[in-house]
Design a protein around this motif. Structure first.
Motif, short mmCIF file in Angstrom:
data_model
loop_
_atom_site.label_atom_id
_atom_site.label_comp_id
_atom_site.label_asym_id
_atom_site.label_seq_id
_atom_site.Cartn_x
_atom_site.Cartn_y
_atom_site.Cartn_z
N GLY A 185 -3.68 -15.82 0.96
CA GLY A 185 -3.48 -16.86 -0.04
C GLY A 185 -2.55 -16.52 -1.17
N HIS A 186 -1.78 -15.44 -1.03
CA HIS A 186 -0.86 -15.04 -2.10
C HIS A 186 0.53 -15.61 -1.85
CE1 HIS A 186 -3.43 -12.11 -4.23
NE2 HIS A 186 -4.00 -11.96 -3.05
N PRO A 187 1.16 -16.20 -2.86
CA PRO A 187 2.51 -16.73 -2.70
C PRO A 187 3.54 -15.62 -2.62
CG PRO A 187 1.84 -16.88 -4.99
CD PRO A 187 0.63 -16.39 -4.23
N PRO A 188 4.73 -15.91 -2.10
CA PRO A 188 5.79 -14.88 -2.04
C PRO A 188 6.12 -14.36 -3.43
CG PRO A 188 6.38 -16.79 -0.72
CD PRO A 188 5.17 -17.19 -1.51
N ALA A 189 6.29 -13.04 -3.52
CA ALA A 189 6.62 -12.40 -4.79
C ALA A 189 7.29 -11.07 -4.48
CB ALA A 189 5.36 -12.17 -5.62
N PRO A 190 8.04 -10.52 -5.45
CA PRO A 190 8.66 -9.21 -5.21
C PRO A 190 7.61 -8.14 -4.96
CG PRO A 190 9.57 -10.27 -7.17
CD PRO A 190 8.38 -11.08 -6.77
N LEU A 191 7.93 -7.23 -4.06
CA LEU A 191 7.07 -6.08 -3.77
C LEU A 191 7.86 -4.83 -4.11
CD1 LEU A 191 5.59 -7.31 -0.38
CD2 LEU A 191 4.39 -7.15 -2.57
N LEU A 192 7.56 -4.27 -5.27
CA LEU A 192 8.36 -3.18 -5.82
C LEU A 192 7.59 -1.86 -5.73
CD1 LEU A 192 9.64 -5.06 -8.98
CD2 LEU A 192 10.76 -4.85 -6.76
N PRO A 193 8.31 -0.75 -5.66
CA PRO A 193 7.64 0.55 -5.62
C PRO A 193 7.11 0.95 -6.98
CG PRO A 193 10.02 0.83 -5.57
CD PRO A 193 9.76 -0.64 -5.49
N GLY A 194 5.94 1.59 -6.96
CA GLY A 194 5.37 2.15 -8.17
C GLY A 194 5.51 3.65 -8.17
N PRO A 195 4.53 4.37 -8.74
CA PRO A 195 4.59 5.83 -8.76
C PRO A 195 4.71 6.43 -7.37
CG PRO A 195 2.87 5.03 -10.23
CD PRO A 195 3.35 3.85 -9.46
N ARG A 196 5.61 7.41 -7.22
CA ARG A 196 5.86 8.09 -5.95
C ARG A 196 6.22 7.14 -4.82
NH1 ARG A 196 5.00 13.49 -6.02
NH2 ARG A 196 3.70 14.35 -7.69
N GLY A 197 6.74 5.96 -5.17
CA GLY A 197 7.23 5.03 -4.16
C GLY A 197 6.18 4.15 -3.53
N ALA A 198 4.90 4.31 -3.89
CA ALA A 198 3.86 3.47 -3.30
C ALA A 198 4.04 2.02 -3.74
CB ALA A 198 2.48 3.97 -3.72
N PRO A 199 3.93 1.05 -2.82
CA PRO A 199 4.11 -0.35 -3.20
C PRO A 199 3.07 -0.80 -4.22
CG PRO A 199 4.06 -0.09 -0.79
CD PRO A 199 3.63 1.21 -1.39
N VAL A 200 3.49 -1.67 -5.13
CA VAL A 200 2.58 -2.27 -6.09
C VAL A 200 2.14 -3.62 -5.52
CG1 VAL A 200 2.29 -3.16 -8.43
CG2 VAL A 200 3.68 -1.11 -8.03
N TRP A 201 0.85 -3.74 -5.23
CA TRP A 201 0.31 -4.94 -4.62
C TRP A 201 -0.29 -5.86 -5.68
CZ3 TRP A 201 1.72 -5.42 0.26
CH2 TRP A 201 2.03 -4.26 0.98
N PRO A 202 -0.47 -7.15 -5.36
CA PRO A 202 -1.12 -8.04 -6.33
C PRO A 202 -2.52 -7.55 -6.69
CG PRO A 202 -0.14 -9.30 -4.51
CD PRO A 202 -0.06 -7.85 -4.13
N ASP A 203 -2.98 -7.96 -7.85
CA ASP A 203 -4.34 -7.59 -8.27
C ASP A 203 -5.35 -8.02 -7.20
OD1 ASP A 203 -3.34 -6.57 -10.60
OD2 ASP A 203 -3.86 -8.32 -11.82
N GLY A 204 -6.30 -7.14 -6.94
CA GLY A 204 -7.34 -7.46 -5.98
C GLY A 204 -6.95 -7.23 -4.53
N VAL A 205 -5.79 -6.57 -4.32
CA VAL A 205 -5.30 -6.34 -2.95
C VAL A 205 -5.00 -4.86 -2.76
CG1 VAL A 205 -3.39 -6.78 -1.34
CG2 VAL A 205 -4.32 -8.65 -2.71
N VAL A 206 -5.39 -4.33 -1.62
CA VAL A 206 -4.91 -3.02 -1.18
C VAL A 206 -3.98 -3.26 0.01
CG1 VAL A 206 -6.90 -1.72 -1.98
CG2 VAL A 206 -6.93 -2.71 0.32
N GLY A 207 -3.02 -2.37 0.18
CA GLY A 207 -2.07 -2.58 1.27
C GLY A 207 -1.31 -1.32 1.62
N SER A 208 -0.54 -1.42 2.69
CA SER A 208 0.28 -0.30 3.14
C SER A 208 1.40 -0.84 4.01
CB SER A 208 -0.58 0.69 3.94
OG SER A 208 0.15 1.86 4.28
N MET A 209 2.53 -0.16 3.99
CA MET A 209 3.69 -0.54 4.80
C MET A 209 4.20 0.67 5.55
SD MET A 209 5.88 -3.18 2.40
CE MET A 209 6.05 -2.15 0.94
#
Length: 217
Positions: free
Chosen positions: A57-81
């Motif tokens: 149910g999340h709309p399209p949005a930028p997925l940017l790297p955070g610390p050490r390159g890990a993706p920053v996901w929307p609040d309430g979401v865990v993820g991996s690529m």
């Protein structure tokens, strides 16, 4: 393919080739000087991630790297690529259903000479030597992939580095593996993270591994 080793709470999307989905300007800025191959895999895996997020149910949005390159996901979401030659995939889940999530994909081929010695602990060499050889599984590559999945599950929770020799993995022929973490690592709640359970699959000359756990152990 990755969906075969994920629990129902995890949403996923994958691709066996690159796509031409557009990037957000913030994402494009990260790869504007990269070679075409890097831009293509970067864009494709984010397209997969947006598809998986849409299923939550999340709309399209930028997925940017955070610390050490890990993706920053929307609040309430865990993820991996993950991406490797011939495969890109992304997985996401509600954080109140899945606490730890990490995936990795690798070409199903033996590691280059010398790499295994840099990633494997003595007991891992011993346990891999006992694995069956009849089905032609590249157990060394599978170990490498499992260690990548471990780190991707570990870092978002602990925000600390985990080196290859700081986790000990036992691979089982039934498509599972277990992980014992050898250094202290703590979740924001204060719980100590001591290990993982994971699953693996080899198909279409690709090794995929995942860790998707409902709680800290």
């Amino acid at each position: 393919m990755i969906g075969r080793i994920l629990p129902p709470a995890v949403r996923w999307s994958h691709s066996f080739g690159d796509r031409d989905d557009p990037l957000f300007p913030e994402e494009l800025a990260l790869v504007e000087r990269a070679v075409e191959k890097r831009r293509a895999e970067f864009a494709t895996v984010r397209a997969c991630a947006r598809e998986a997020l849409a299923a939550l149910g999340h709309p399209p949005a930028p997925l940017l790297p955070g610390p050490r390159g890990a993706p920053v996901w929307p609040d309430g979401v865990v993820g991996s690529m993950t991406h490797c030659a011939g495969y890109r995939a992304a997985v996401v889940a509600p954080s109140d259903e899945i606490a730890l999530l990490g995936i990795d994909a690798e070409p199903h081929a033996a590691l280059p000479e010398g790499v295994l010695d840099t990633i494997a602990r003595p007991e891992e060499h011993t346990s891999m030597a006992a694995l069956p050889t009849a089905e032609g599984i590249a157990w060394d590559r599978l170990l490498f992939s499992a260690k990548e999945s471990v780190y991707k599950a570990w870092f978002p929770v602990t925000r600390s580095w985990l080196d290859f020799d700081e986790a000990s993995i036992v691979i089982a022929p039934d498509g599972t593996f277990t992980v014992r973490v050898l250094i202290p690592g703590f979740a924001p709640t204060g719980e100590r993270l001591t290990g993982f359970h994971g699953r693996w699959l080899v198909d279409r000359d690709i090794v995929v591994t995942c860790i998707a756990m409902t709680g800290i152990r």
